[in-house]
Design a protein around this motif. Structure first.
Motif, mmCIF file in Angstrom:
data_model
loop_
_atom_site.group_PDB
_atom_site.id
_atom_site.type_symbol
_atom_site.label_atom_id
_atom_site.label_comp_id
_atom_site.label_asym_id
_atom_site.label_seq_id
_atom_site.Cartn_x
_atom_site.Cartn_y
_atom_site.Cartn_z
ATOM 1 N N TYR A 154 -0.116 14.774 17.751
ATOM 2 C CA TYR A 154 -0.566 15.281 16.267
ATOM 3 C C TYR A 154 -0.910 16.850 16.058
ATOM 4 O O TYR A 154 -1.126 17.380 17.224
ATOM 5 C CB TYR A 154 -1.760 14.628 15.894
ATOM 6 C CG TYR A 154 -2.953 14.464 16.453
ATOM 7 C CD1 TYR A 154 -3.852 15.515 16.193
ATOM 8 C CD2 TYR A 154 -3.341 13.842 17.469
ATOM 9 C CE1 TYR A 154 -5.081 15.766 16.671
ATOM 10 C CE2 TYR A 154 -4.563 13.930 18.278
ATOM 11 C CZ TYR A 154 -5.297 14.916 17.791
ATOM 12 O OH TYR A 154 -6.623 15.002 18.354
ATOM 13 N N ASP A 155 -0.857 17.287 15.035
ATOM 14 C CA ASP A 155 -1.305 18.425 14.813
ATOM 15 C C ASP A 155 -1.764 18.397 13.263
ATOM 16 O O ASP A 155 -0.899 18.198 12.396
ATOM 17 C CB ASP A 155 -0.107 19.689 14.899
ATOM 18 C CG ASP A 155 -0.502 21.082 15.058
ATOM 19 O OD1 ASP A 155 -1.841 21.053 14.681
ATOM 20 O OD2 ASP A 155 0.045 21.704 15.495
ATOM 21 N N THR A 156 -3.003 18.858 13.301
ATOM 22 C CA THR A 156 -3.647 19.065 11.882
ATOM 23 C C THR A 156 -3.723 20.418 11.349
ATOM 24 O O THR A 156 -4.097 20.858 10.114
ATOM 25 C CB THR A 156 -5.064 18.714 11.695
ATOM 26 O OG1 THR A 156 -5.844 19.300 12.557
ATOM 27 C CG2 THR A 156 -5.170 17.199 12.355
ATOM 28 N N PHE A 157 -3.140 21.258 11.996
ATOM 29 C CA PHE A 157 -3.064 22.802 11.805
ATOM 30 C C PHE A 157 -4.603 23.444 11.314
ATOM 31 O O PHE A 157 -4.488 24.691 11.288
ATOM 32 C CB PHE A 157 -2.171 23.040 10.527
ATOM 33 C CG PHE A 157 -0.803 22.089 10.467
ATOM 34 C CD1 PHE A 157 0.027 22.966 11.229
ATOM 35 C CD2 PHE A 157 -0.690 21.242 9.657
ATOM 36 C CE1 PHE A 157 1.357 22.211 11.518
ATOM 37 C CE2 PHE A 157 0.501 20.756 9.685
ATOM 38 C CZ PHE A 157 1.539 21.116 10.597
ATOM 39 N N ASP A 158 -5.367 22.724 11.621
ATOM 40 C CA ASP A 158 -7.030 23.250 11.632
ATOM 41 C C ASP A 158 -7.278 24.414 12.725
ATOM 42 O O ASP A 158 -8.160 24.917 12.444
ATOM 43 C CB ASP A 158 -7.830 22.166 11.388
ATOM 44 C CG ASP A 158 -7.673 21.587 10.161
ATOM 45 O OD1 ASP A 158 -7.103 21.958 9.141
ATOM 46 O OD2 ASP A 158 -8.073 20.317 10.101
ATOM 47 N N SER A 159 -6.611 24.284 13.586
ATOM 48 C CA SER A 159 -7.182 25.149 14.962
ATOM 49 C C SER A 159 -6.359 26.545 14.768
ATOM 50 O O SER A 159 -6.752 27.633 15.479
ATOM 51 C CB SER A 159 -6.580 24.637 16.194
ATOM 52 O OG SER A 159 -5.129 24.436 16.438
ATOM 53 N N SER A 164 2.707 2.880 17.113
ATOM 54 C CA SER A 164 2.607 1.707 16.321
ATOM 55 C C SER A 164 2.195 2.034 14.957
ATOM 56 O O SER A 164 1.951 3.145 14.550
ATOM 57 C CB SER A 164 1.278 0.777 16.696
ATOM 58 O OG SER A 164 0.100 1.429 16.572
ATOM 59 N N PHE A 165 2.514 1.176 13.995
ATOM 60 C CA PHE A 165 2.333 1.550 12.522
ATOM 61 C C PHE A 165 0.816 1.634 12.297
ATOM 62 O O PHE A 165 0.511 2.422 11.549
ATOM 63 C CB PHE A 165 3.071 0.266 11.674
ATOM 64 C CG PHE A 165 2.693 0.419 10.296
ATOM 65 C CD1 PHE A 165 3.901 1.395 9.603
ATOM 66 C CD2 PHE A 165 1.758 0.284 9.459
ATOM 67 C CE1 PHE A 165 3.784 1.447 8.181
ATOM 68 C CE2 PHE A 165 1.722 0.212 8.238
ATOM 69 C CZ PHE A 165 2.724 1.072 7.636
ATOM 70 N N GLU A 166 0.118 0.912 13.035
ATOM 71 C CA GLU A 166 -1.388 0.937 12.829
ATOM 72 C C GLU A 166 -2.021 2.311 13.225
ATOM 73 O O GLU A 166 -2.638 2.806 12.436
ATOM 74 C CB GLU A 166 -2.102 -0.215 13.610
ATOM 75 C CG GLU A 166 -1.932 -1.569 13.058
ATOM 76 C CD GLU A 166 -0.528 -2.179 13.577
ATOM 77 O OE1 GLU A 166 -0.101 -3.053 12.684
ATOM 78 O OE2 GLU A 166 -0.007 -1.452 14.440
ATOM 79 N N SER A 167 -1.562 2.844 14.357
ATOM 80 C CA SER A 167 -1.841 4.188 14.824
ATOM 81 C C SER A 167 -1.326 5.143 13.653
ATOM 82 O O SER A 167 -1.889 6.299 13.544
ATOM 83 C CB SER A 167 -1.390 4.697 16.069
ATOM 84 O OG SER A 167 -2.111 3.586 16.899
ATOM 85 N N ALA A 168 -0.023 5.103 13.286
ATOM 86 C CA ALA A 168 0.409 6.250 12.645
ATOM 87 C C ALA A 168 -0.307 6.097 11.065
ATOM 88 O O ALA A 168 -0.030 7.190 10.415
ATOM 89 C CB ALA A 168 2.234 5.559 12.207
ATOM 90 N N THR A 169 -0.782 5.022 10.780
ATOM 91 C CA THR A 169 -1.675 5.180 9.314
ATOM 92 C C THR A 169 -3.112 5.250 9.544
ATOM 93 O O THR A 169 -3.935 5.156 8.549
ATOM 94 C CB THR A 169 -1.196 3.709 8.515
ATOM 95 O OG1 THR A 169 -1.535 2.894 9.467
ATOM 96 C CG2 THR A 169 0.257 3.895 8.112
ATOM 97 N N GLY A 170 -3.455 5.251 10.913
ATOM 98 C CA GLY A 170 -4.776 5.004 11.053
ATOM 99 C C GLY A 170 -5.718 6.501 11.146
ATOM 100 O O GLY A 170 -4.859 7.427 10.742
ATOM 101 N N ALA A 171 -6.911 6.552 11.495
ATOM 102 C CA ALA A 171 -7.595 7.666 11.519
ATOM 103 C C ALA A 171 -7.034 8.643 12.871
ATOM 104 O O ALA A 171 -6.471 8.017 13.724
ATOM 105 C CB ALA A 171 -9.059 7.643 11.687
ATOM 106 N N ILE A 172 -7.092 9.892 12.503
ATOM 107 C CA ILE A 172 -6.525 10.788 13.844
ATOM 108 C C ILE A 172 -7.628 10.756 14.535
ATOM 109 O O ILE A 172 -8.785 11.555 14.283
ATOM 110 C CB ILE A 172 -6.136 12.366 13.073
ATOM 111 C CG1 ILE A 172 -4.909 12.065 12.272
ATOM 112 C CG2 ILE A 172 -5.882 13.043 14.364
ATOM 113 C CD1 ILE A 172 -4.266 13.164 11.575
#
Length: 313
Positions: free
Chosen positions: A38-43, A279-287
């Motif tokens: 993942y990348d949130t671009f916040d770094s 998994s779909f759950e991880s794709a839609t869950g919290a990072i």
């Protein structure tokens, strides 16, 4: 004399059991952690171009770009529909188009890492009209206010980005494509608006028949839950046999030439929180925070060390 010795022995055994339990828990947790990258671009520093940046987690390379990009805090977007929460902080702004891959980033160094299973890419996005006053996104074409993007995956060597198993937005309509063929959803059912933020999941479906990623399902959500769930799917021909990088297509952004016809518009695209999961759950869950993985990895190492010492003893 006997009681102190017994107490010391009991404490040592309790400590050993506790360490073994922690190690076992950590090993189980790390093996079940399904947010793969993942990348949130916040770094990144606001105002930076995306090219060459390498933050986030789980990637094998830095970002590569063929379009104008800006990591921006002033264009920050966020999403919250009550169950899915994403965004805030820096976002990625794309303000030009590309005839090849707009942005790419490798998630694996070889073809054996991600293959044989279904994987998911998720992100939030916004179609920003700039000075435009319309609220309804124009269906794609050579006109003011049109836009197009597709997010796909490939094996890192595919020469044509149009052949990727991908999902995205064609104007106001979500689409799914494989090998340059696909379908688009019904605009009357899933019409997005300018300057509103949406959450998308692209499901890259593994086919045991073709041994490739030949199907794509696209899920779209708005914050009011008027759009919520799968909006389009496409079952195509054999495509990529492994997943090694994320790749995006972008057209009708900021003006240019498409198929020999010039156009001008005042539209850019804003993205945040790209995530790759199994998994779909991880794709839609919290990072998860990077520290979470570091802590679990440390516990796993500790547990393995204790197990080895116990076996030697």
């Amino acid at each position: 004399m006997f009681l102190p010795l017994f107490t010391r022995y009991l404490r040592s055994q309790i400590g050993r059991v506790a360490l073994l339990s922690l190690g076992s828990f950590a090993l189980a947790a790390t093996s079940q952690a399904t947010v793969l990258a993942y990348d949130t671009f916040d770094s990144y520093t606001s105002g930076s171009s995306l090219s060459g940046l390498d933050g986030g987690y789980g990637w094998e390379s830095s970002w590569s770009t063929n379009v104008t990009t800006d990591v921006s805090s002033s264009s920050s977007i966020s999403f919250n529909n009550g169950s899915i929460v994403r965004g805030g902080g820096n976002s990625l702004v794309i303000s030009s188009q590309s005839s090849s891959s707009a942005i790419t980033r490798s998630m694996a160094s070889d073809s054996s890492t991600y293959t044989g299973s279904t994987y998911y890419t998720s992100f939030i996005f916004q179609v920003n009209y700039g000075t435009g006053t319309s609220t309804t996104v124009t269906n794609v074409g050579y006109q003011e206010g049109s836009s197009f993007f597709g997010v796909g995956v490939d094996n890192g060597t595919t020469s044509s980005v149009t052949s990727l198993p991908q999902g995205g937005m064609n104007g106001a309509r979500a689409f799914a494509r494989v090998n340059a063929s696909g379908v688009t959803d019904n605009v009357d059912q899933n019409q997005i608006k300018y300057n509103n933020t949406y959450f998308m999941v692209v499901e890259h479906v593994w086919s045991g028949t073709t041994n490739s990623y030949s199907s794509v399902n696209v899920y779209l959500y708005d914050e009011a839950n008027t759009i919520s769930g799968q909006v389009v799917s496409y079952d195509g021909t054999a495509s990529e046999t492994s997943i090694e990088q994320l790749a995006m297509r972008v057209f009708y952004i900021g003006g240019g030439d498409r198929n020999g016809e010039a156009y001008t518009n005042d539209v850019d695209l804003i993205f945040d929180d790209f995530l790759f999961a199994d998994s779909f759950e991880s794709a839609t869950g919290a990072i998860p925070e990077p520290s979470t993985y570091a802590a679990l990895a440390g516990l796993a190492v500790l547990g393995i060390a204790v197990l080895r010492r116990k076996r030697r003893g």
